[in-house]
Design a protein around this motif. Structure first.
Motif, mmCIF file in Angstrom:
data_model
loop_
_atom_site.group_PDB
_atom_site.id
_atom_site.type_symbol
_atom_site.label_atom_id
_atom_site.label_comp_id
_atom_site.label_asym_id
_atom_site.label_seq_id
_atom_site.Cartn_x
_atom_site.Cartn_y
_atom_site.Cartn_z
ATOM 1 N N ASP A 337 0.934 -1.137 0.045
ATOM 2 C CA ASP A 337 0.038 -0.183 -0.183
ATOM 3 C C ASP A 337 0.811 1.356 0.090
ATOM 4 O O ASP A 337 1.547 1.414 0.926
ATOM 5 C CB ASP A 337 -1.027 0.194 1.145
ATOM 6 N N ASP A 342 3.233 -0.682 6.023
ATOM 7 C CA ASP A 342 2.769 -1.749 6.772
ATOM 8 C C ASP A 342 3.391 -3.187 6.504
ATOM 9 O O ASP A 342 2.882 -3.782 5.804
ATOM 10 C CB ASP A 342 1.403 -2.077 7.017
ATOM 11 N N GLN A 344 4.330 -5.852 7.792
ATOM 12 C CA GLN A 344 3.694 -7.152 8.503
ATOM 13 C C GLN A 344 2.633 -7.331 7.514
ATOM 14 O O GLN A 344 2.205 -8.521 7.240
ATOM 15 C CB GLN A 344 3.275 -7.096 9.783
ATOM 16 N N GLY A 345 1.769 -6.422 7.264
ATOM 17 C CA GLY A 345 0.537 -6.325 6.454
ATOM 18 C C GLY A 345 0.842 -6.714 5.025
ATOM 19 O O GLY A 345 0.233 -7.616 4.354
ATOM 20 N N GLU A 346 2.011 -6.357 4.630
ATOM 21 C CA GLU A 346 2.328 -7.002 3.250
ATOM 22 C C GLU A 346 2.692 -8.297 3.176
ATOM 23 O O GLU A 346 2.363 -8.910 2.372
ATOM 24 C CB GLU A 346 3.731 -5.929 2.685
ATOM 25 N N GLU A 348 1.677 -10.447 5.092
ATOM 26 C CA GLU A 348 0.507 -11.166 5.234
ATOM 27 C C GLU A 348 -0.521 -11.425 4.094
ATOM 28 O O GLU A 348 -0.763 -12.313 3.622
ATOM 29 C CB GLU A 348 -0.292 -10.691 6.548
ATOM 30 N N ARG A 349 -0.395 -10.143 3.266
ATOM 31 C CA ARG A 349 -1.185 -10.267 2.106
ATOM 32 C C ARG A 349 -0.577 -11.254 0.982
ATOM 33 O O ARG A 349 -1.098 -11.829 0.230
ATOM 34 C CB ARG A 349 -1.415 -8.947 1.252
#
Length: 457
Positions: A337, A342, A344-346, A348-349
């Protein structure tokens, strides 16, 4: 033709060696502790099932006629009228066999079969571990030691267990040696004959030194990437694997996993869980094709990881790292994004890209694939943040060693009369395992076949 439905008992898998493997697995759904041995379980999912007189009682069935024709020949020199006591698979012959021909029987199944799939080269009669799971776990050390000579006893023991312990819920067992075979417990109830013919392979090149006929090798190697036609459907949501137990399966850091050194008491839970699976599994349950998902992961990252780790980047000292990080940024770009950083968000996605939204997160297949994809995505992020080219390359090599994907051993450029020669039981060398190369169908595996050691008689 009806197709087998498999309750899987995975013993291991490297699709290029297909040796039964077993090991430790601990973990949970996304966000919890990573699943140990997820790489081995992932590879088992990715590579599984990728390489018949009107009969009664127990019978061996081949999927392909070229495989069956190996046994459609005169028996060994047993005196006429004297039964063959070898305990091996039957050869279909008549009383008068002067022209080296035998009988080839073709059948269709009368209904879908429920089979236990014993993974790896579990029909290979070898001392290196191919029969460990059967002899030690399934048969609980109750059979006399032996390879070829004990095959009939193994088949009868498996069918006795299916009838007496599993209440007839299983029709037989599916295993692999060169090709895939089914040991069918009640063939007279499950099969209808299609035709019976006299058949034999044409004479083969004498230089092949008793090896497999070229036509059989053509058929076997055409199944490298799947048996095809949805002839076998594997249940990957519910399976039993020795990787999922706290066992020392690689004694003395051996390359091949073994069960022969473990006490029977430590192996009993594997058999108990297999029985529980067979007795409770509902074949009408909706299945997730986890192998197709594993395939997508390998297809997405296989070439890219090999390219990144190859060192084939620009020659200027300060450019290779930039070239590598640019490529990693391209791979990760769909998960980033740009308005909100983020990491950790990357990750996870990236890790969940191919996982079905409504798949059971507590299944072993889900946890294994998630653990593997998270390892890949985390490594790519680490590489993107590394400031030293040598360190980045080392990180990638470590990832590839962990993954150990079969796609990195595939041959390239084989001619139409050649195939990618890996060890195919009982032939092949250590070199064929480590560095598969193109060989001709009609004179492959010349010389000493040392990978499997001598055939266990």
């Amino acid at each position: 033709m009806h197709r087998p439905t498999l309750l899987t008992c995975l013993t291991a898998l490297s699709s290029w060696t297909a040796i039964p493997a077993i090991a430790l697995a601990v973990g949970g759904p996304p966000g919890s502790q990573p699943l140990q041995n997820a790489n081995h379980i992932f590879n088992a999912i990715h590579a599984s099932m990728r390489q018949w007189d009107t009969i009664s009682d127990i019978g061996w069935m081949a999927f392909d006629p070229e495989h069956a024709m190996v046994f459609a020949r005169p028996a060994s020199k047993t005196p006429r009228g004297q039964p063959d006591q070898s305990g091996s698979q039957h050869v279909m012959t008549s009383a008068d066999e002067k022209n080296e021909a035998g009988w080839l029987h073709t059948y269709v199944t009368t209904n879908d079969l429920r089979l236990v799939y014993i993974d790896g080269t579990s029909a290979g009669k070898s001392h290196i571990g191919t029969l460990d799971l059967q002899d030690r776990v399934l048969f609980e050390d109750k059979l006399e030691s032996g390879g070829v000579t004990q095959e009939s006893q193994r088949a009868r023991a498996a069918c006795q267990i299916a009838q007496e312990e599993w209440n007839g819920r299983i029709d037989g067992v599916i295993r692999m040696a060169a090709g895939f075979e089914i040991i069918l417990c009640k063939p007279e109830q499950m099969l209808e004959p299609v035709h019976i013919v006299r058949a034999k392979f044409p004479s083969q090149d004498k230089g092949n030194q008793g090896g497999k006929p070229g036509e059989l090798l053509r058929t076997v190697t055409s199944r490298y990437h799947g048996i095809g036609g949805d002839r076998v459907i594997i249940n990957y949501d519910s399976f039993v694997t020795a990787y999922d137990y706290d066992l020392d399966l690689f004694p003395l850091d051996s390359n091949l996993p073994r069960l022969d050194h473990l006490p029977a008491s430590s192996l009993a839970p594997i058999r108990e869980n297999l029985t529980e699976l067979i007795m409770t599994h509902d074949v009408t349950d909706r299945l997730v094709n986890w192998q197709a998902i594993a395939d997508m992961v390998v297809e997405k990252y296989g070439r890219s990881l090999r390219s990144l780790a190859s060192g084939h980047h620009h020659h200027h000292h300060d450019v290779p790292l930039q070239s590598m990080t640019n490529e990693v940024a391209r791979i990760l770009s769909p998960f980033i994004d740009q308005d909100y950083e983020d990491i950790q968000g990357e990750i996870e996605r990236c890790s969940t890209q191919f996982l079905p939204a409504h798949a059971p997160e507590d299944s072993l297949a889900y946890r294994s694939i998630y653990t593997v994809t998270r390892r890949i995505c985390t490594t790519l992020v680490d590489v993107s943040q590394t400031e030293d080219y040598h360190t980045a390359t080392t990180i990638l090599h470590n990832l590839m060693h962990y993954l150990d994907w079969t796609v990195w051993k595939e041959c390239h450029g084989c001619q139409d009369d050649e195939f990618c020669a890996i060890p195919i039981w009982p032939q092949g060398t250590q070199e064929d395992h480590h560095h598969p190369h193109c060989q001709k169908f009609d004179n492959a595996y010349e010389g000493v076949s040392g990978y499997w050691a001598p055939v266990w008689r």
